[in-house]
Structure formats: C-alpha cells, structure tokens
Design a protein around this motif. Structure first.
Motif, PDB file in Angstrom:
ATOM      1  N   GLY A  64      40.617  26.177  24.764  1.00 41.15           N
ATOM      2  CA  GLY A  64      41.949  25.180  25.011  1.00 41.15           C
ATOM      3  C   GLY A  64      42.231  25.142  26.523  1.00 41.15           C
ATOM      4  O   GLY A  64      43.120  24.781  27.031  1.00 41.15           O
ATOM      5  N   VAL A  65      41.035  24.799  27.012  1.00 39.89           N
ATOM      6  CA  VAL A  65      40.836  24.740  28.651  1.00 39.89           C
ATOM      7  C   VAL A  65      40.703  23.294  28.831  1.00 39.89           C
ATOM      8  O   VAL A  65      39.765  22.757  28.724  1.00 39.89           O
ATOM      9  CB  VAL A  65      39.740  25.693  29.005  1.00 39.89           C
ATOM     10  N   VAL A  66      41.721  22.834  29.475  1.00 36.61           N
ATOM     11  CA  VAL A  66      41.514  21.460  30.282  1.00 36.61           C
ATOM     12  C   VAL A  66      42.222  21.615  31.535  1.00 36.61           C
ATOM     13  O   VAL A  66      43.530  21.204  31.649  1.00 36.61           O
ATOM     14  CB  VAL A  66      42.313  20.471  29.368  1.00 36.61           C
ATOM     15  N   ASN A  67      41.459  22.263  32.637  1.00 34.48           N
ATOM     16  CA  ASN A  67      42.016  22.532  33.719  1.00 34.48           C
ATOM     17  C   ASN A  67      41.353  22.326  35.006  1.00 34.48           C
ATOM     18  O   ASN A  67      40.242  22.732  34.791  1.00 34.48           O
ATOM     19  CB  ASN A  67      42.507  24.197  33.516  1.00 34.48           C
TER      20      ASN A  67
ATOM     21  N   ILE B 162      41.523  41.794  29.081  1.00 37.57           N
ATOM     22  CA  ILE B 162      42.382  41.459  29.767  1.00 37.57           C
ATOM     23  C   ILE B 162      43.588  41.103  29.201  1.00 37.57           C
ATOM     24  O   ILE B 162      44.920  41.481  29.302  1.00 37.57           O
ATOM     25  CB  ILE B 162      41.928  40.293  30.923  1.00 37.57           C
ATOM     26  N   ARG B 163      43.335  40.311  27.824  1.00 36.23           N
ATOM     27  CA  ARG B 163      44.441  39.706  26.897  1.00 36.23           C
ATOM     28  C   ARG B 163      44.918  40.678  26.505  1.00 36.23           C
ATOM     29  O   ARG B 163      46.426  40.868  26.135  1.00 36.23           O
ATOM     30  CB  ARG B 163      43.952  38.618  26.030  1.00 36.23           C
ATOM     31  N   ALA B 164      44.181  41.980  25.926  1.00 36.54           N
ATOM     32  CA  ALA B 164      44.895  43.079  25.272  1.00 36.54           C
ATOM     33  C   ALA B 164      45.933  43.703  26.198  1.00 36.54           C
ATOM     34  O   ALA B 164      47.105  44.198  25.957  1.00 36.54           O
ATOM     35  CB  ALA B 164      43.857  44.136  24.945  1.00 36.54           C
ATOM     36  N   LEU B 165      45.889  43.894  27.734  1.00 34.45           N
ATOM     37  CA  LEU B 165      46.328  44.453  28.542  1.00 34.45           C
ATOM     38  C   LEU B 165      47.827  43.676  29.060  1.00 34.45           C
ATOM     39  O   LEU B 165      48.677  44.003  29.092  1.00 34.45           O
ATOM     40  CB  LEU B 165      45.564  44.759  29.882  1.00 34.45           C
ATOM     41  N   MET B 166      47.357  42.340  28.743  1.00 33.61           N
ATOM     42  CA  MET B 166      48.671  41.410  29.291  1.00 33.61           C
ATOM     43  C   MET B 166      49.824  41.455  28.440  1.00 33.61           C
ATOM     44  O   MET B 166      50.962  41.266  28.528  1.00 33.61           O
ATOM     45  CB  MET B 166      48.060  39.969  29.248  1.00 33.61           C
TER      46      MET B 166
ATOM     47  N   GLU C 223      45.349  31.290  31.371  1.00 32.89           N
ATOM     48  CA  GLU C 223      46.388  32.390  31.791  1.00 32.89           C
ATOM     49  C   GLU C 223      45.844  33.677  31.927  1.00 32.89           C
ATOM     50  O   GLU C 223      46.415  34.268  32.823  1.00 32.89           O
ATOM     51  CB  GLU C 223      47.233  32.411  30.147  1.00 32.89           C
ATOM     52  N   ALA C 224      44.934  34.222  31.153  1.00 35.38           N
ATOM     53  CA  ALA C 224      44.131  35.551  31.353  1.00 35.38           C
ATOM     54  C   ALA C 224      43.534  35.542  32.948  1.00 35.38           C
ATOM     55  O   ALA C 224      43.919  36.680  33.510  1.00 35.38           O
ATOM     56  CB  ALA C 224      43.000  35.883  30.654  1.00 35.38           C
TER      57      ALA C 224
END
Ligand code: PRX
Length: 655
Positions: free
Chosen positions: A10-13, A365-369, A397-398
C-alpha cells in the motif's frame, strides 16, 4: 511465472525525509563514489575490503569467479580462514574484557554478560566437547536451541572445528525438525532441556526426542541445561554438556577452512516442495555480513547493538552472531517477546543496556503501535542512533511511528532488504548518507547491482519510474552457493527463471528518484509476521489429514502480521464438516510446521475454482480472501464457475 504481486504494501509515497538525524552528509563515506567504484573495479573493491575486514590464515588467489548461468560462483578462492577466529580470537587481547554478548533473558532484570575472553573459552570448551564425541571437520550439526548465549557459542564452536551448522528455529515442530535433520543426514544434534519465551516453556529436548525417533542417522544429542527441568535422557545417545564441559580444555585450535568451505546451511521455504537448505560458504559470507553490519548500523567503538531476532533465522545468523562479532562490537541476544511482560519490553531493554542500534521487524512495530505511543515516553531512549527493520515491507505509518516515538526524530531508519539466500543486506539506506523515504529500502549496498525486469519477457526495465520483478545482475560475496544436496533446484529457482540474473522472487518498483520499493513476493511464498512460509508446505500438511481431499493456501492482508494464512480445503466423501475438524486442521499444520504457521482462516468448501484442465486458479482464491470479490475478473473459463459464489459466502462467514 505468474507475475502478479501478492504482498501488499500500500506504499505510494515519495516523500523524502531529509531532516532526520544524523543529518544527511554527516558520514565521511561518499556513497555514490564508493558504490560506483564497487561496480567498476569490483575485484579491487572487494579484495581491499576482504583484506582489511577479515583475518586470513593464508591469502586468496582469485577475488571472484563463476556466473549465474553456470551456478559455480566462488569468492576469494584458495584463501584460508576461520569464521570463529574472525569473530572471537582476533579480538583478544585488545577486547578481552569488552562485553561480546549481552543476554537479556525472558524474565526482565536477568541479563548476563560475556566478555570476548570468556566467549573464547566457552566456545573452545564446546568445540573440544564436540571433538571428544566424534564431531569431525565436514560433519553437519543440527542446532535446536533457545535464545541463550549457548546458541551463539554452539554456532561458533561448529565454525571453529569446521563442522557446518544447521540451525533450526526452535519454533519448528518435531516433524519439521526431523525433515531437516534427515535432509542433511546429521549425526549430531545440539539442544537444551527447555527454552523460555514470553513466560512460556518450550519442551526442546522432548521435541528433539520426537524428531530423532525417525532419524537413524543421529548418533549423539548434546544437551545443555537451561531451565534444569527433568527431561528424558537416552543414555546411549544423549550427553549432558554440564558433565562434559568442565573437563574440557578452554582452548581449541581453529581449523583452517577454505574460503569456499560450507560455513552453514539454513532452511527456508520456497514456492514448491520441502524447504531448501541454503548453503553459505565461509569467506564471502563473513565479509558481506561484516561490511554491511559496519556501515548499515554505523558501528562505533563502544556501541551496544541489539538485533531482537532469533538465531534460528538468517537475521540472527548474520546480524546477531557473525556480523557484529566480526566487527568486535557488543551484541545483545533477546530471549523474550516485545509484549512480555508488557509492551514496554523493548524500550526497557534499550534503556537498561543503553542500546545504540536496534533492529527489529515491521510486524513487531505494528503490534506495539496498537497500544499507543505513551509507553515509549516512560523510558530513556536517548542512546539510540540507528533503527533497523527487516523481513517485510514496512508501511509508512509504522515507519513514522518508529521514527517519531522511538527515534524521537533523531535516528536513522534503515529498512534493510535481503533474504536467506543473499546472506546479508543487499538494499538499504546508510545512516547519515541516504535521504530516507518511509517504506523504501532505498538503494543498493556496495557491489550490488539490482535490476527491475519485465516479468513477461525478462527484459531489463531501464530508467526510473518502472515496476516489475527484482533481480540481481552480478553476484555478491555472500550469495548462497547451492541448495544442499540439490544443485539443480538452486539453478531452477534462482538462476533459470531469467537467464544471466539471480531472481529474488520479489516484486519491486523503482520510483522517479531511483529509490527501490519492494512490493512483496511474486511466487507462492507468504510472509507472516516476517516469517517466510511456503503455501505448498501448508497444503501438504493439510492434505496429510485423513479428512482432507484437497487444499489451497493463499495470503491475505493482516494489519499486524502483514499477511494471514487463508486455507481452502475440500473434504473426502466420508468426512463431516465441524468446528472440531477445523480445530484439528489448525493443529495439523502446527504439528507439521510449527505454531507460527497456524492458519488464520480455514474455509471448508465443496470445491476449488479450477480451469477445465484442472489447474487451481489461485488468483481467484486470493481475491476472495482479500475481500476483493468484486474484481475477480473473468471466471467463465472455470470448470464450475458456481463454486466461486459459494467461496465468497463462506469467506464472508469466517472472516
Ligand atoms: O519478500 C522479501 C521479504 O522477505 C523475503 C526474505 O525472507 P527470508 O529469507 O526469511 O529473510 C528474511 C530476513 C532477511 C524477501 O524475499 N523482505 C525481507 N526484508 C524486506 C522484505 N520485504 C520488504 N522490505 C524489506 N526490508
């Protein structure tokens, strides 16, 4: 080759983060000039690095030879060296009293430290114990170890005496362990009584016993005492290290290994068949891991470096054990999980040990977010300079959460792309050098020449703003040399799909600024919480159940794990669909592979979408699992198009 990208970033950045610290330009390395030289004068570049980073018993002749076409790649031929000597001995006496390994135990507050001098003595005792029990140069040794220093010590002891190690992650089941022991005909296995992880006990010795019951090749099982639990002991086969080691001399000479002698094999999943034992050889692997650790983590004298992976995966081999120790740094081994006893565990670890480099996976990181950033404020994270990620694409985002709440906007974030097969990092930003883009692994490392190929005809897509599959145009020192016992498979998986290139299996985009973005696997390999799982392995576990007739496994986007496992199964005529059966099937996969491969969703279905020639249409199964049943495309070529409606309804029921 089906050229669709299954993983979703989902990365278009395209935003460039220039302002992060240390500011771009702070490093004295001129990336562009050095990178260009590493390609233009590859032999000169690599021979200089090899002579300055490694200690040789005798010098090499040729820097590199062989090709992808012929699959006979070799580096630093005729050189003699020893991996353990490079990681341990040569730091003595200068670093004798410096901590080599910090072990952060499962329970907080129970860390231990081992200096380089102590490490040498411990490794030597284990090496001597192995020799005493008959391990000889060239014997393969399977290690099934908890995340305790003995795991690293055992690896180094194997390297010292020239016995290639085959580490099996201690989350694999007895069946998976048995397959790996048998594949390499290992006569020797090393384990511990039990392991600990997140407050749970892992019955390692019992799992080894179950695995070995089907392995007539195993002559000796070395057992370390870890929890000191009472475990079964086979007097004719098992030996307690606690009884052997005190009698062993704390020095053992190093074998002089050839550059191309196998240092280890490590199994990884592919799109078809059983896992492959990728073989890494000595000199090239050591050089590449040493050089990448040094530059990617910007190692400085006195740093405390923490990679919180498990030694059972390539990340642990390259970036807990070999890379950091060759550089003479202090490497932390973490036995626990990011959530034990609470979601502040990583940050407690950073504060306690004043960690300078911290390396983890996006899934953690996502689990902690999910818990919010507040807990990061409770700890002093000011020691951190470099934050690394590995194993899967990191969503912006992460990336931002990591940057802002952990790095406080002052750290370099290194999104390192690589694989079990590559041995070390191939694409990554460099701290203080590369302007970062959240979600992009940025640029190739020195000596690495990536290309984006058109999956339809394999031609190179030149220029920027292109998307295709990722391949490598030239070999790098730590490329795996073969699939153990199956060189044909090595050629067919990596070298033959696109002649003249190494095929990575990943999709990739090179953006308008030349930055690389990994878009996920293009084959039937899934990435669940950074763990690589072959759909074929899960399918074969499922069809081994008496009630299952056919199985097809696909991935779907899962917010924390990256991908989840969706298993479609059809039952045999006599089987009855029930909740119990679904639970049994889950258990079946855990038993065949391990808990990390537990299916998220099991869809029992009357049929699978197949073409008239009987080929399962995985594209349709993926779309249904991803909840994109409105973009299924043409289903009219299916033998029975009505099955699709049933699947859509069933998936809607269970998701
Ligand atoms: O798909 C890529 C993904 O992980 C695969 C390699 O898995 P494995 O051999 O288990 O090694 C994992 C640790 C190196 C790759 O083919 N992958 C790894 N790192 C990244 C990644 N995908 C995107 N970005 C990364 N940084």
């Amino acid at each position: 080759m089906e050229a669709e990208t299954h993983g979703k970033t989902g990365v278009v950045n395209d935003e460039v983060i220039n302002e992060v610290h240390p500011p771009v330009g702070v490093s004295s390395l001129d990336y562009k000039a050095l990178y260009e030289r590493s390609l233009a004068d590859s032999d000169g570049f690599w021979s200089e690095q090899a002579r300055s980073l490694l200690t040789w018993f005798s010098d090499f002749q040729n820097v590199q030879q062989g090709s992808f076409e012929t699959g006979d790649i070799a580096w630093f031929t005729a050189g003699k060296l020893n991996a353990c000597y490079n990681a341990v001995d040569r730091h003595i006496p200068a670093r004798a009293n410096q901590v080599a390994i910090i072990h952060e135990a499962d329970e907080p507050g129970q860390s231990t430290k081992i200096t380089y001098a102590e490490l040498l003595a411990k490794v030597c005792r284990v090496a001597n114990a192995m020799k005493e029990m008959g391990v000889r140069k060239g014997d393969f040794v399977t290690l099934y170890m908890p995340m305790v220093p003995e795991a690293a010590i055992a690896m180094l002891a194997c390297a010292r005496i020239g016995a290639p190690h085959s580490v099996v992650f201690a989350g694999f089941s007895a069946d998976a362990l048995r397959d790996r022991i048998l594949n390499a005909s290992c006569k020797f296995v090393m384990t511990a009584d039990e392991g600990k992880r997140g407050g749970k006990t892992i019955p390692l010795k019992r799992i080894v016993d179950a695995a070995c019951s089907g392995c007539p090749c195993v002559k000796t099982v070395f057992v370390f005492k870890n929890t000191c639990a009472d475990v079964p002991f086979a007097a004719t086969r098992d030996v307690w290290m606690s009884e052997l080691l005190p009698n062993m001399r704390p020095y053992c000479p190093c074998e002089a290994m050839d550059s191309e002698d196998t240092l280890f094999i490590l199994y990884t999943s592919g799109s078809t068949g059983q896992p492959k034992g990728l073989a890494h050889t000595t000199a090239g692997y050591l050089l590449h891991t040493a050089l990448t650790t040094k530059h990617v983590f910007d190692l400085k004298e006195g740093d405390v470096y923490a990679c919180v992976a498990d030694v059972g995966w390539i990340t642990g081999h390259s970036y807990i054990v070999y890379g950091p120790l060759i550089n003479g740094t202090t490497s932390l081994m973490f036995e626990s999980t990011p959530l034990y006893p609470d979601h502040g565990r990583y940050w407690d670890l950073v504060q306690t040990h004043k960690v300078n480099q911290f390396y983890t996976a996006p899934t953690a990181i996502r689990a902690l977010m999910r818990f919010g950033p507040e807990i990061t404020e409770k700890y002093d994270l000011s020691s951190l300079r470099v934050l690394g990620t590995v194993g899967e694409p990191i969503n912006p985002e992460a990336w931002r959460w990591y940057n802002e709440h952990v790095g406080k906007g002052k750290c370099s974030i290194v999104d390192t792309w690589w694989q079990t097969e590559t041995g070390g990092h191939l694409m990554t930003p460099l701290p203080g050098i590369t302007p970062m883009k959240p979600g992009s692994c940025c640029f190739p490392f020195f000596g690495v020449e990536p290309v984006v190929l058109d999956p339809k005809d394999g031609h190179e897509l030149t220029g920027n703003d292109v998307e295709g599959v990722l391949a490598m145009k030239r070999a790098w020192p730590s490329i795996a040399r073969t699939v153990y016992g199956d060189h044909e498979r090595y050629l067919s998986v990596y070298m033959n799909p696109y002649k003249g290139y190494y095929f990575t299996g990943d999709g990739c985009r090179r953006d308008k600024d030349g930055y690389y973005w990994i878009t996920g696997r293009v084959d039937d390999v899934l990435n669940v919480s950074g763990h690589r799982i072959g759909t074929a392995e899960v399918e074969s576990a499922l069809v081994a159940h008496a009630s299952v007739s056919e199985a097809a496994v696909v991935g779907f986007p899962e917010p924390v794990k990256g991908q989840g496992l969706c298993c479609y199964v059809t039952l045999t005529a006599k089987a009855v669909e029930s909740g119990d059966l679904v639970a049994e099937l889950r258990m079946q996969v855990r038993q065949h592979i391990g808990a990390f491969a537990t299916p998220d969703v099991i869809v029992i279905s009357p049929g699978l979408p197949k073409t008239r020639s009987g080929k399962i249409m995985r594209r349709i199964l993926r779309k249904v699992a991803e909840g994109e049943s409105d973009s299924l495309g043409d289903v009219s070529t299916l033998a029975d198009p009505s099955v699709v409606e049933v699947l859509i309804a069933k998936v809607a029921d269970v998701m």
